[in-house]
Design a protein around this motif. Sequence first.
Motif, PDB file in Angstrom:
ATOM      1  N   THR A   1       0.839  -1.203   0.000  1.00 41.65           N
ATOM      2  CA  THR A   1       0.000   0.000   0.000  1.00 41.65           C
ATOM      3  C   THR A   1       0.869   1.247   0.000  1.00 41.65           C
ATOM      4  O   THR A   1       0.647   2.186  -0.757  1.00 41.65           O
ATOM      5  N   LEU A   2       1.888   1.226   0.854  1.00 42.55           N
ATOM      6  CA  LEU A   2       2.792   2.382   0.912  1.00 42.55           C
ATOM      7  C   LEU A   2       3.530   2.562  -0.411  1.00 42.55           C
ATOM      8  O   LEU A   2       3.757   3.686  -0.867  1.00 42.55           O
ATOM      9  N   LEU A   3       3.877   1.432  -1.015  1.00 40.83           N
ATOM     10  CA  LEU A   3       4.601   1.506  -2.288  1.00 40.83           C
ATOM     11  C   LEU A   3       3.693   1.955  -3.431  1.00 40.83           C
ATOM     12  O   LEU A   3       4.117   2.662  -4.346  1.00 40.83           O
ATOM     13  N   SER A   4       2.451   1.531  -3.382  1.00 42.68           N
ATOM     14  CA  SER A   4       1.527   1.804  -4.501  1.00 42.68           C
ATOM     15  C   SER A   4       1.010   3.226  -4.497  1.00 42.68           C
ATOM     16  O   SER A   4       0.754   3.800  -5.549  1.00 42.68           O
ATOM     17  N   PHE A   5       0.823   3.775  -3.311  1.00 46.56           N
ATOM     18  CA  PHE A   5       0.240   5.121  -3.246  1.00 46.56           C
ATOM     19  C   PHE A   5       1.194   6.092  -2.547  1.00 46.56           C
ATOM     20  O   PHE A   5       0.896   6.605  -1.470  1.00 46.56           O
ATOM     21  N   PRO A   6       2.321   6.320  -3.176  1.00 45.70           N
ATOM     22  CA  PRO A   6       3.306   7.146  -2.472  1.00 45.70           C
ATOM     23  C   PRO A   6       2.842   8.582  -2.277  1.00 45.70           C
ATOM     24  O   PRO A   6       3.308   9.268  -1.388  1.00 45.70           O
ATOM     25  N   LEU A   7       1.918   9.050  -3.125  1.00 42.49           N
ATOM     26  CA  LEU A   7       1.500  10.440  -3.012  1.00 42.49           C
ATOM     27  C   LEU A   7       0.090  10.579  -2.435  1.00 42.49           C
ATOM     28  O   LEU A   7      -0.435  11.688  -2.346  1.00 42.49           O
ATOM     29  N   ALA A   8      -0.512   9.446  -2.069  1.00 42.11           N
ATOM     30  CA  ALA A   8      -1.870   9.528  -1.522  1.00 42.11           C
ATOM     31  C   ALA A   8      -1.845  10.179  -0.141  1.00 42.11           C
ATOM     32  O   ALA A   8      -0.840  10.092   0.569  1.00 42.11           O
ATOM     33  N   GLY A   9      -2.947  10.809   0.212  1.00 44.29           N
ATOM     34  CA  GLY A   9      -3.025  11.535   1.478  1.00 44.29           C
ATOM     35  C   GLY A   9      -2.675  10.711   2.689  1.00 44.29           C
ATOM     36  O   GLY A   9      -1.811  11.108   3.489  1.00 44.29           O
ATOM     37  N   PRO A  10      -3.318   9.554   2.867  1.00 43.73           N
ATOM     38  CA  PRO A  10      -3.007   8.754   4.059  1.00 43.73           C
ATOM     39  C   PRO A  10      -1.548   8.333   4.122  1.00 43.73           C
ATOM     40  O   PRO A  10      -0.936   8.325   5.191  1.00 43.73           O
ATOM     41  N   VAL A  11      -0.986   7.978   2.945  1.00 40.66           N
ATOM     42  CA  VAL A  11       0.416   7.553   2.934  1.00 40.66           C
ATOM     43  C   VAL A  11       1.322   8.712   3.328  1.00 40.66           C
ATOM     44  O   VAL A  11       2.272   8.564   4.103  1.00 40.66           O
ATOM     45  N   ARG A  12       1.013   9.881   2.793  1.00 39.63           N
ATOM     46  CA  ARG A  12       1.829  11.054   3.126  1.00 39.63           C
ATOM     47  C   ARG A  12       1.684  11.415   4.608  1.00 39.63           C
ATOM     48  O   ARG A  12       2.652  11.816   5.257  1.00 39.63           O
ATOM     49  N   ALA A  13       0.465  11.245   5.100  1.00 40.56           N
ATOM     50  CA  ALA A  13       0.249  11.517   6.525  1.00 40.56           C
ATOM     51  C   ALA A  13       1.048  10.543   7.378  1.00 40.56           C
ATOM     52  O   ALA A  13       1.684  10.930   8.366  1.00 40.56           O
TER      53      ALA A  13
END
Lengths: 160, 314
Positions: free
Chosen positions: B21-33
């Motif tokens: 998940t962290l790898l797939s959505f590096p720019l998504a809000g939750p990941v950035r948070a």
Amino acid sequence: MRRYARLVILVAAAMLAQWWWSSHGMLGGVAPQLLLVLTIIVAARHGAIKAMVIGFFWGLFIDLMSARLVGANALALTLVAYGTGLARRQVDLLGIEPQCAIVFALTPLYFLFWGLLGLLFSGSFLWVGWRSFLFDPFYNCLVAALAFLLWDPWVEGKPR
Amino acid sequence: MHRETRAANYVLASFTIVSLTLLSFPLAGPVRAFEAFAGYVLDPVAYYGAQGVTRFGGIPGRLRDLISADIENHRMEDQVKGFQWIKQEAESLRIENARLRAELGLKAPRSKRDVLWASVMERDPMRWYRDIRVQAGSNSGVTLNSPVLGRLGGHLVVLGRITEVRPKTSVVLLVSDELSSVAAYVACASSGTAAGQPPRGVEGLLQGEGGARLRLNYLSPDAEVRLGDLVYTSPTSTTFPPNILLGEVSRIFPRDPFLTSRSVEVRPALEASRVKEVMILKQSAATAAKLEATARAAMGEGGEEDSEGAEARP
């Protein structure tokens, strides 16, 4: 309680040591993968589950420090811990020689896996460089031997 | 399946999902948070680590300095012990010297003088070889005609004498000034000195020429002077202590058959233009008054001046 305190200290000290070694203690541009070595040692001594938990957080720490792919090192160290935990059932990994051997074997695999994750998720293979690829297994072996010698008196709190 | 293996598989699956998940959505809000939160938690490791490295990084150097200082301290303590013996020896020699002088009826040497170090504060380009102004005056105990020395390596070298005193500053008349003269002698290499004794040679009068070189006059015409011979203050000097280095012979003038003496050119041991700090030998008030009175009397009467130039500047 004391055992958990030791574990917390180990986790924090290892992170600090990894940061210091990779930023100040490089030899010829090569720094050992201390957290990889320790993950393998934890897996060899305490099983896969504990090693996966610790390895995952150490991996996240490396990811956040390097500011590249977040999650790549976490996944790689988790798999390393899992693999070592499986191997532990087949082979006796408590001696210094098998620990060094498995560190030596897993270091290049770890680099390649990390590079492949880069290729999959960022479109370019994350290559650590030939120098690290060739020399880090030996360097990690030395660190593994040192960690083996210090593990019992320092981490487990019992004389060798 | 073994229970531990099953648990390990669950843990692996969980962490793999989180990682992917962290790898797939590096720019998504939750990941950035999550990244920001983890960075906030982990930052102190780097921060305090860097602080620790900075703080403890200097320890080896400081330790080395401390050890070398300790070694030097021990060495100097040993030296001080040696100096105590030398001092004792010098004191006994001084007493013996005074006794012998008294028996021979010689003039007693000048009493011990205090030393004062002063910075050079002014050089006039128009009077480059004539005088310098130093940052010490009558408030510090400086008196007229006080000898002024410089330091060359570990030796003292004559620079000049005080000719003008103000409360906080003084003017040093350099030996290179035309009005300056010092009783001196050439330590001829051929003169042969006894071990432990200061070199003695041919006496003369060293006079300034207003330039970079000095002239040693009134030498005996038979004197065997060579280039490079050293020139020292004479024990007959009324102003300077004896055996202080003045310079070295840099040129020998040919003998003049019509003169009863000969001269040599002397290169000063220390150029006054390179001096930043000078040593003033303070004189006792009585000696200073006596010297000043002598100088005034000599000038007032218009008679012969002292063998050494101590007259006031024109």
